[in-house]
Design an enzyme around this catalytic site. Structure first.
Site, mmCIF file in Angstrom:
data_model
loop_
_atom_site.group_PDB
_atom_site.id
_atom_site.type_symbol
_atom_site.label_atom_id
_atom_site.label_comp_id
_atom_site.label_asym_id
_atom_site.label_seq_id
_atom_site.Cartn_x
_atom_site.Cartn_y
_atom_site.Cartn_z
ATOM 1 N N SER A 49 0.866 -1.179 0.000
ATOM 2 C CA SER A 49 0.000 0.000 0.000
ATOM 3 C C SER A 49 0.899 1.223 0.000
ATOM 4 O O SER A 49 1.886 1.289 0.744
ATOM 5 C CB SER A 49 -0.921 -0.005 1.213
ATOM 6 O OG SER A 49 -1.899 0.999 1.057
ATOM 7 N N GLU A 50 0.576 2.201 -0.843
ATOM 8 C CA GLU A 50 1.556 3.244 -1.129
ATOM 9 C C GLU A 50 1.799 4.212 0.021
ATOM 10 O O GLU A 50 2.731 5.008 -0.032
ATOM 11 C CB GLU A 50 1.215 3.980 -2.425
ATOM 12 C CG GLU A 50 -0.100 4.709 -2.438
ATOM 13 C CD GLU A 50 -1.232 3.876 -3.024
ATOM 14 O OE1 GLU A 50 -1.215 2.642 -2.873
ATOM 15 O OE2 GLU A 50 -2.145 4.474 -3.621
ATOM 16 N N ASN A 51 0.964 4.161 1.068
ATOM 17 C CA ASN A 51 1.289 4.987 2.231
ATOM 18 C C ASN A 51 2.440 4.403 3.045
ATOM 19 O O ASN A 51 2.923 5.060 3.960
ATOM 20 C CB ASN A 51 0.060 5.211 3.123
ATOM 21 C CG ASN A 51 -0.517 3.923 3.673
ATOM 22 O OD1 ASN A 51 -0.523 2.905 2.985
ATOM 23 N ND2 ASN A 51 -1.003 3.951 4.892
#
Lengths: 225, 226, 226, 225
Positions: A49-51
């Site tokens: 997940s890009e966070n």
């Protein structure tokens, strides 16, 4: 002949079947995140997940909820064993650096050369939202799109050229719709699977660019999920 | 003795004034400095530039910043308000009171890292072939077209962590970290609200942000879900 | 099932061949893959480019690489052999059998990070006004002159960590990390020797390098001080 | 009049007296690392080492030695409470990004405009060694140099222009030698302290560029350390 388009969950199920053991996969907002529920048993697929998470687990139950542990869609998540957490800059270094095997993203439009438009549908009075889509579309080794085959008013989303602003040019490898599985090839759209009961003429009529068919074109079907 | 603790929100934001650039940590609510955003909204500071992954959170917790037209420019990867009708920031974007530098999230994050790392500019392939690259310098490396992106720095960074010590060392829970470390490094004055300022100093294995990047810390409870 | 464990040094270096670029982790002996360097020196691979902060450690543990003139190019921040007389790498530098890209250590580290992060090039003020900047593209940002530096990537990275799990997740002790994470990300095939491959998987708080950057792990004892 | 030049340890002692509470300081190889032993009591000075440590403690005793915990000079070190460890890239981001208050470095030559040469003395048959010097000289807020006032054969190290290859141009703020403490100012070298018993003429004779004297120029002295 009659046909029954796949549901959103069935599109997700179908897309999930193509995720192989050991793949690192980023799932976009909307339909793509549903794929997490349908990874075939026995395959270890690592969700990024890009966070800043590698190893996203199921969405947290009420008891597991932790406001400080979210995915990029602001869902409260759990982690799988072996998961790691890092900064956003490091996360996009991972994405941009080519370390993501597959990203599954929602789409507004895909052109026959693989152009993707999925971030700005010119909604009147609403501001822009890019998020991580451009980095994922540019950086992932494979870009796979999940979307309804046509818009609500029946317009085609598979096009000769996109009308909306691009997310990235010539990036899409495969498209999963409620009607078909289509690869983007140097020769344009090639249908790999078509819904049972749907004729090639009907599918072409719902598409804005020429469709070819794979020699071994199969039947698209999904269980009731 | 190094002691970065401040007693109250006034001290936390002392020196924050007109025309400054402010960065905000946070993603999906994790790492968002709700107390500091509210305190900022209560100050008179105007002509502000804000750097925040999403503009929406500022609108949620500091609506006065927009109502009083105190933000003139935003750098963000998302500038969409909640719901299907226009939010106040969207109205201001439309009428030109608020200008926007819309950035792919990865370029946004990397520009901030560059700001703290003394890298004035870098090339990235992200956004090439899209309207976001319009007007940006293009250049090809190894057969791949790229655009030049420039570093972002700030006068203040407002962020939240779980724990801090008097050196300013920070510990994040879960995904609180996101943009925090890099925004802390990119700022002249990083202010961090934390759930707990520990006695003594954090153990090495727990330090996610070295205190050198942090100027002020303040202990304030988690008000979400309350 | 993801399982990056390999059984022996032959498997660890399988595919490493002529003309490849190899990165080496390690600083001051911490993080240096002594077993893998020795195994590399025992292979026939030639025409190699090496990327190592210091050339000296390669000479210490893999002298055959130099004796057989199998290294044609080095990128390093230090290329000085031990002692006051010339080492073999210094003799080869002098006679031109070995070429050198000498880099300030910060530019060296950042070029490697850029390689793993999909950043093809960046600007830095370091080295401006020195002979190291000769021939590099210059450009001013915010009144400060900078040079353009390009990313470094590799075919193999050889490094050491303390612990690993079957996903390839790595845990470093002390200052073992140094260039490791970034070299792992910058390489097509990162091979890591570790003191211990753990049962099960490493806990999140202990993971310094996500396994996605690592291809092969092998458990080998610490032979220093033995 | 006779004078007694400071020893290496005394130069380090003198330089350490200028380190203030709360400063983040990077100490170069050689004389600079000796400063760690002479920080005035009661001041918290955080020592950074460019291999990735903030909060370097004393050199490890035999019992404390850990081969995996070194500083940038390959010394086996301890950590102080509150110390943190990070990657080399992050360490140089800290240095290049202007987060180091002072770096104390050894020097071969300093020019009156602040040019520093400290990395390549053209040793025949020996390869180049830059290490972190260029990044530190460029990135630290203040660059202070520690060196013998002259070379072994008596040649000046304070010069109109450096002979050796530069480390960084116009970067030096202050110089500590065995004979004097000298600031580099827009007007050139300004002596802040001169060794007891050493005349201004003698100091000038050992220097390759004009020396000015601060109005409050003091006496350089150090305890027997």
């Amino acid at each position: 002949m009659s046909f029954k388009p796949l549901s959103r969950n069935q599109i997700a199920w179908r897309a999930a079947q193509d995720l192989q053991d050991g793949m690192v996969v980023n799932l976009g907002l909307g339909m793509p995140v549903l794929c997490a529920n349908y990874c075939p048993e026995g395959r270890e697929v690592l969700l990024q997940s890009e966070n800043g998470v590698l190893g996203v687990g199921p969405v947290a139950t009420k008891e597991e909820e932790d406001l400080d542990q979210t995915d990029a869609g602001s869902q409260l998540i759990t982690l799988i064993p072996g998961a790691s957490i890092f900064s956003s800059a490091d996360s996009f270094a991972m994405i941009r650096g080519g370390h993501i095997d597959v990203t599954l993203l929602g789409g507004f439009e895909v052109a026959e050369n693989g152009d993707l438009a999925n971030w700005d549908a010119d909604m009147p009075g609403k501001g822009p939202l890019i998020g991580g889509a451009m980095d994922l579309a540019e950086g992932a080794k494979e870009v796979r799109i999940m979307m309804q085959h046509t818009t609500r008013d029946g317009s085609a989303r598979l096009l000769k050229a996109c009308n909306y602003k691009l997310t990235a040019p010539a990036c899409v490898n495969r498209i999963y719709t409620d009607l078909a599985v289509i690869d983007v090839t140097p020769e344009g759209f090639v249908v790999r699977e078509i819904l049972d009961g749907l004729s090639r003429d009907e599918l072409q009529a719902k598409s804005g660019a020429a469709l070819r068919y794979a020699d071994d074109c199969g039947v698209l079907s999904a269980p009731d999920v | 003795m190094i002691d970065k603790r401040v007693a109250n929100l006034d001290e936390a934001l002392a020196g924050l004034g007109d025309g400054m650039t402010i960065m905000f940590g946070g993603f999906g609510g994790a790492g968002l400095a709700i107390h500091l955003i509210k305190a900022l909204a209560a100050l008179p500071a105007k002509d502000l530039t804000v750097v925040s992954n999403s503009v929406r959170f500022l609108e949620d917790f500091g609506p006065a910043l927009f109502e009083d037209k105190r933000i003139k420019h935003a750098v963000a990867s998302a500038a969409r308000s909640r719901g299907s009708v226009s939010g106040i920031s969207e109205i201001q974007l439309a009428d030109g009171t608020l200008t926007l530098d819309i950035a792919p999230q990865g370029s946004f994050a990397e520009r901030i890292r560059a700001g703290g790392a003394g890298i004035p500019a870098f090339y990235t392939p992200t956004s090439v072939g899209t309207p976001v690259a319009d007007g940006k310098e293009h250049r090809e490396f190894n057969g791949r077209m790229c655009v030049l992106e420039t570093a972002l720095t700030s006068d203040f960074t407002l962020m939240r962590a779980d724990k801090a010590d008097r050196y300013g060392n920070l510990y994040f829970r879960g995904t609180q970290g996101n943009f925090g470390r890099d925004m802390a490094a990119a700022s002249k004055c990083t202010v961090v609200e934390v759930r707990e300022i520990v006695e003594g100093l954090l153990p090495q294995a727990d330090i996610h942000v070295p205190g050198v990047f942090v100027k002020r810390i303040i202990q304030l409870p988690d008000v979400r879900g309350a």
